[in-house]
Design a protein around this motif. Structure first.
Motif, PDB file in Angstrom:
ATOM      1  N   ALA A  29      23.911  -3.107  26.016  1.00  0.00           N
ATOM      2  CA  ALA A  29      23.653  -4.885  26.496  1.00  0.00           C
ATOM      3  C   ALA A  29      24.970  -5.500  27.662  1.00  0.00           C
ATOM      4  O   ALA A  29      25.157  -6.468  26.823  1.00  0.00           O
ATOM      5  N   GLY A  30      25.454  -4.480  28.172  1.00  0.00           N
ATOM      6  CA  GLY A  30      27.044  -5.484  28.764  1.00  0.00           C
ATOM      7  C   GLY A  30      27.905  -4.899  28.316  1.00  0.00           C
ATOM      8  O   GLY A  30      28.852  -5.586  29.126  1.00  0.00           O
ATOM      9  N   ILE A  31      28.039  -4.855  27.184  1.00  0.00           N
ATOM     10  CA  ILE A  31      29.013  -4.489  26.436  1.00  0.00           C
ATOM     11  C   ILE A  31      29.933  -2.483  26.247  1.00  0.00           C
ATOM     12  O   ILE A  31      29.017  -1.683  25.531  1.00  0.00           O
ATOM     13  N   PRO A  32      30.969  -2.636  26.110  1.00  0.00           N
ATOM     14  CA  PRO A  32      31.730  -1.013  26.712  1.00  0.00           C
ATOM     15  C   PRO A  32      32.018  -0.959  25.237  1.00  0.00           C
ATOM     16  O   PRO A  32      32.731  -1.402  24.888  1.00  0.00           O
ATOM     17  N   PHE A  33      31.546   0.231  24.497  1.00  0.00           N
ATOM     18  CA  PHE A  33      31.438   0.998  23.738  1.00  0.00           C
ATOM     19  C   PHE A  33      32.936   1.659  24.064  1.00  0.00           C
ATOM     20  O   PHE A  33      31.786   2.922  24.398  1.00  0.00           O
ATOM     21  N   ILE A  44      42.419   6.193  11.645  1.00  0.00           N
ATOM     22  CA  ILE A  44      42.901   5.010  11.952  1.00  0.00           C
ATOM     23  C   ILE A  44      43.851   4.775  13.305  1.00  0.00           C
ATOM     24  O   ILE A  44      43.692   4.512  14.180  1.00  0.00           O
ATOM     25  N   ASP A  45      44.565   4.796  12.489  1.00  0.00           N
ATOM     26  CA  ASP A  45      45.750   3.919  12.872  1.00  0.00           C
ATOM     27  C   ASP A  45      46.357   5.284  14.553  1.00  0.00           C
ATOM     28  O   ASP A  45      47.384   4.209  15.681  1.00  0.00           O
ATOM     29  N   LYS A  46      46.356   6.532  13.973  1.00  0.00           N
ATOM     30  CA  LYS A  46      47.005   7.563  15.097  1.00  0.00           C
ATOM     31  C   LYS A  46      45.858   7.265  16.322  1.00  0.00           C
ATOM     32  O   LYS A  46      46.785   6.972  16.971  1.00  0.00           O
ATOM     33  N   VAL A  47      45.060   7.333  15.796  1.00  0.00           N
ATOM     34  CA  VAL A  47      43.749   7.223  16.953  1.00  0.00           C
ATOM     35  C   VAL A  47      44.137   5.488  17.783  1.00  0.00           C
ATOM     36  O   VAL A  47      44.124   6.140  19.217  1.00  0.00           O
ATOM     37  N   ILE A  48      44.696   5.005  17.027  1.00  0.00           N
ATOM     38  CA  ILE A  48      44.541   3.042  17.495  1.00  0.00           C
ATOM     39  C   ILE A  48      45.541   2.956  18.328  1.00  0.00           C
ATOM     40  O   ILE A  48      45.981   2.761  20.064  1.00  0.00           O
ATOM     41  N   LYS A  49      46.763   4.384  18.346  1.00  0.00           N
ATOM     42  CA  LYS A  49      47.838   4.645  19.270  1.00  0.00           C
ATOM     43  C   LYS A  49      47.553   4.788  20.116  1.00  0.00           C
ATOM     44  O   LYS A  49      48.152   4.947  21.508  1.00  0.00           O
ATOM     45  N   ALA A  50      46.953   5.382  20.479  1.00  0.00           N
ATOM     46  CA  ALA A  50      46.211   6.941  21.441  1.00  0.00           C
ATOM     47  C   ALA A  50      46.033   6.199  22.275  1.00  0.00           C
ATOM     48  O   ALA A  50      45.966   5.665  23.089  1.00  0.00           O
ATOM     49  N   ILE A  51      44.521   5.355  21.351  1.00  0.00           N
ATOM     50  CA  ILE A  51      44.239   4.497  22.462  1.00  0.00           C
ATOM     51  C   ILE A  51      44.622   3.824  23.505  1.00  0.00           C
ATOM     52  O   ILE A  51      44.617   3.346  24.325  1.00  0.00           O
ATOM     53  N   LYS A  52      45.844   2.781  21.857  1.00  0.00           N
ATOM     54  CA  LYS A  52      46.618   1.783  23.651  1.00  0.00           C
ATOM     55  C   LYS A  52      47.732   2.629  25.003  1.00  0.00           C
ATOM     56  O   LYS A  52      47.522   1.939  25.811  1.00  0.00           O
ATOM     57  N   SER A  66      44.003  -5.075  28.247  1.00  0.00           N
ATOM     58  CA  SER A  66      42.386  -4.662  27.704  1.00  0.00           C
ATOM     59  C   SER A  66      42.541  -4.755  26.397  1.00  0.00           C
ATOM     60  O   SER A  66      43.650  -5.417  25.744  1.00  0.00           O
ATOM     61  N   VAL A  67      41.326  -5.318  25.674  1.00  0.00           N
ATOM     62  CA  VAL A  67      41.379  -5.520  24.545  1.00  0.00           C
ATOM     63  C   VAL A  67      40.388  -4.409  23.662  1.00  0.00           C
ATOM     64  O   VAL A  67      39.279  -3.827  24.356  1.00  0.00           O
ATOM     65  N   THR A  68      40.743  -4.227  22.388  1.00  0.00           N
ATOM     66  CA  THR A  68      40.418  -2.344  22.028  1.00  0.00           C
ATOM     67  C   THR A  68      40.196  -3.478  20.162  1.00  0.00           C
ATOM     68  O   THR A  68      40.693  -4.016  19.557  1.00  0.00           O
ATOM     69  N   VAL A  69      38.518  -3.636  19.637  1.00  0.00           N
ATOM     70  CA  VAL A  69      38.194  -3.963  18.382  1.00  0.00           C
ATOM     71  C   VAL A  69      37.767  -2.913  17.628  1.00  0.00           C
ATOM     72  O   VAL A  69      36.570  -2.083  18.005  1.00  0.00           O
ATOM     73  N   PHE A  70      37.918  -2.683  16.430  1.00  0.00           N
ATOM     74  CA  PHE A  70      37.507  -1.904  15.423  1.00  0.00           C
ATOM     75  C   PHE A  70      35.912  -1.561  15.531  1.00  0.00           C
ATOM     76  O   PHE A  70      35.826  -2.888  15.192  1.00  0.00           O
ATOM     77  N   VAL A  71      34.783  -1.154  15.506  1.00  0.00           N
ATOM     78  CA  VAL A  71      33.492  -1.366  15.010  1.00  0.00           C
ATOM     79  C   VAL A  71      32.673  -0.407  13.364  1.00  0.00           C
ATOM     80  O   VAL A  71      32.484  -1.757  13.125  1.00  0.00           O
ATOM     81  N   LEU A  78      34.657   7.291  15.235  1.00  0.00           N
ATOM     82  CA  LEU A  78      34.530   5.753  15.292  1.00  0.00           C
ATOM     83  C   LEU A  78      34.500   5.406  16.539  1.00  0.00           C
ATOM     84  O   LEU A  78      34.407   6.534  17.413  1.00  0.00           O
ATOM     85  N   VAL A  79      33.804   4.459  16.209  1.00  0.00           N
ATOM     86  CA  VAL A  79      33.143   3.637  17.571  1.00  0.00           C
ATOM     87  C   VAL A  79      34.090   2.234  17.418  1.00  0.00           C
ATOM     88  O   VAL A  79      34.497   1.279  16.673  1.00  0.00           O
ATOM     89  N   PHE A  80      34.900   1.662  18.959  1.00  0.00           N
ATOM     90  CA  PHE A  80      35.592   0.718  19.446  1.00  0.00           C
ATOM     91  C   PHE A  80      35.043   0.017  20.336  1.00  0.00           C
ATOM     92  O   PHE A  80      33.692   0.361  21.080  1.00  0.00           O
ATOM     93  N   ARG A  81      34.832  -1.520  20.642  1.00  0.00           N
ATOM     94  CA  ARG A  81      34.668  -2.177  21.297  1.00  0.00           C
ATOM     95  C   ARG A  81      36.004  -2.318  22.299  1.00  0.00           C
ATOM     96  O   ARG A  81      36.666  -2.508  21.900  1.00  0.00           O
ATOM     97  N   HIS A  82      35.593  -1.578  23.486  1.00  0.00           N
ATOM     98  CA  HIS A  82      37.026  -1.523  24.525  1.00  0.00           C
ATOM     99  C   HIS A  82      36.195  -2.195  25.907  1.00  0.00           C
ATOM    100  O   HIS A  82      35.551  -2.066  25.990  1.00  0.00           O
ATOM    101  N   ARG A  83      37.879  -2.980  26.137  1.00  0.00           N
ATOM    102  CA  ARG A  83      37.212  -3.559  27.431  1.00  0.00           C
ATOM    103  C   ARG A  83      38.367  -4.200  27.799  1.00  0.00           C
ATOM    104  O   ARG A  83      39.019  -4.237  27.866  1.00  0.00           O
ATOM    105  N   PHE A  84      38.752  -3.329  29.704  1.00  0.00           N
ATOM    106  CA  PHE A  84      39.456  -4.108  30.953  1.00  0.00           C
ATOM    107  C   PHE A  84      39.586  -5.219  31.865  1.00  0.00           C
ATOM    108  O   PHE A  84      37.732  -5.675  31.965  1.00  0.00           O
ATOM    109  N   PHE A  85      39.831  -6.048  31.705  1.00  0.00           N
ATOM    110  CA  PHE A  85      39.840  -7.473  31.825  1.00  0.00           C
ATOM    111  C   PHE A  85      40.992  -7.976  33.196  1.00  0.00           C
ATOM    112  O   PHE A  85      42.394  -7.714  32.458  1.00  0.00           O
ATOM    113  N   VAL A  86      40.605  -8.561  33.727  1.00  0.00           N
ATOM    114  CA  VAL A  86      41.691  -8.928  35.002  1.00  0.00           C
ATOM    115  C   VAL A  86      42.064 -10.498  34.048  1.00  0.00           C
ATOM    116  O   VAL A  86      41.465 -11.378  34.405  1.00  0.00           O
ATOM    117  N   PRO A  87      43.466 -10.701  33.737  1.00  0.00           N
ATOM    118  CA  PRO A  87      44.139 -12.138  33.422  1.00  0.00           C
ATOM    119  C   PRO A  87      43.535 -13.080  33.915  1.00  0.00           C
ATOM    120  O   PRO A  87      43.298 -13.191  35.449  1.00  0.00           O
TER     121      PRO A  87
END
Length: 108
Positions: A29-33, A44-52, A66-71, A78-87
């Motif tokens: 639905a247009g949302i990147p997962f 999960i903390d080690k995985v989030i550090k690896a994502i960042k 980028s913004v990462t939100v745990f789902v 694990l499933v995250f909403r992860h988005r790259f965006f131009v400020p």
């Protein structure tokens, strides 16, 4: 700037991390997962550090954030909403004396 190349670089960098077994992304639905399968001994903390770390490496040289939100999680997936965006950049002066005012751009 093509976000598909940024995503490809991000997924390749993330999959190369030792904490990550498999990584993939999918738009729903247009949302990147971001779907991440990690090894049993990692939390999960080690995985989030690896994502960042992987997102910072793939964004290097580009004006991106980028913004990462745990789902959700299931076993070692694990499933995250992860988005790259131009400020967003201000295009006019609103008169509120903002520190990032367009009037002060050329004075630096």
């Amino acid at each position: 700037m093509d976000l598909d190349t940024i995503w490809a670089s991000f997924i390749n960098t993330l999959a190369a991390e030792e904490e990550i077994v498999h990584a993939a992304h999918k738009k729903v639905a247009g949302i990147p997962f971001l779907y991440v399968k990690h090894s049993e001994q990692n939390d999960i903390d080690k995985v989030i550090k690896a994502i960042k770390k992987a997102s910072a490496k793939s964004m290097r040289g580009h004006k991106l954030h980028s913004v990462t939100v745990f789902v959700r999680s299931e076993k070692n997936s694990l499933v995250f909403r992860h988005r790259f965006f131009v400020p967003q950049k201000k295009m006019f002066c609103c008169g509120n004396l903002c520190p990032d005012c367009i009037r002060f751009e050329n004075e630096s």
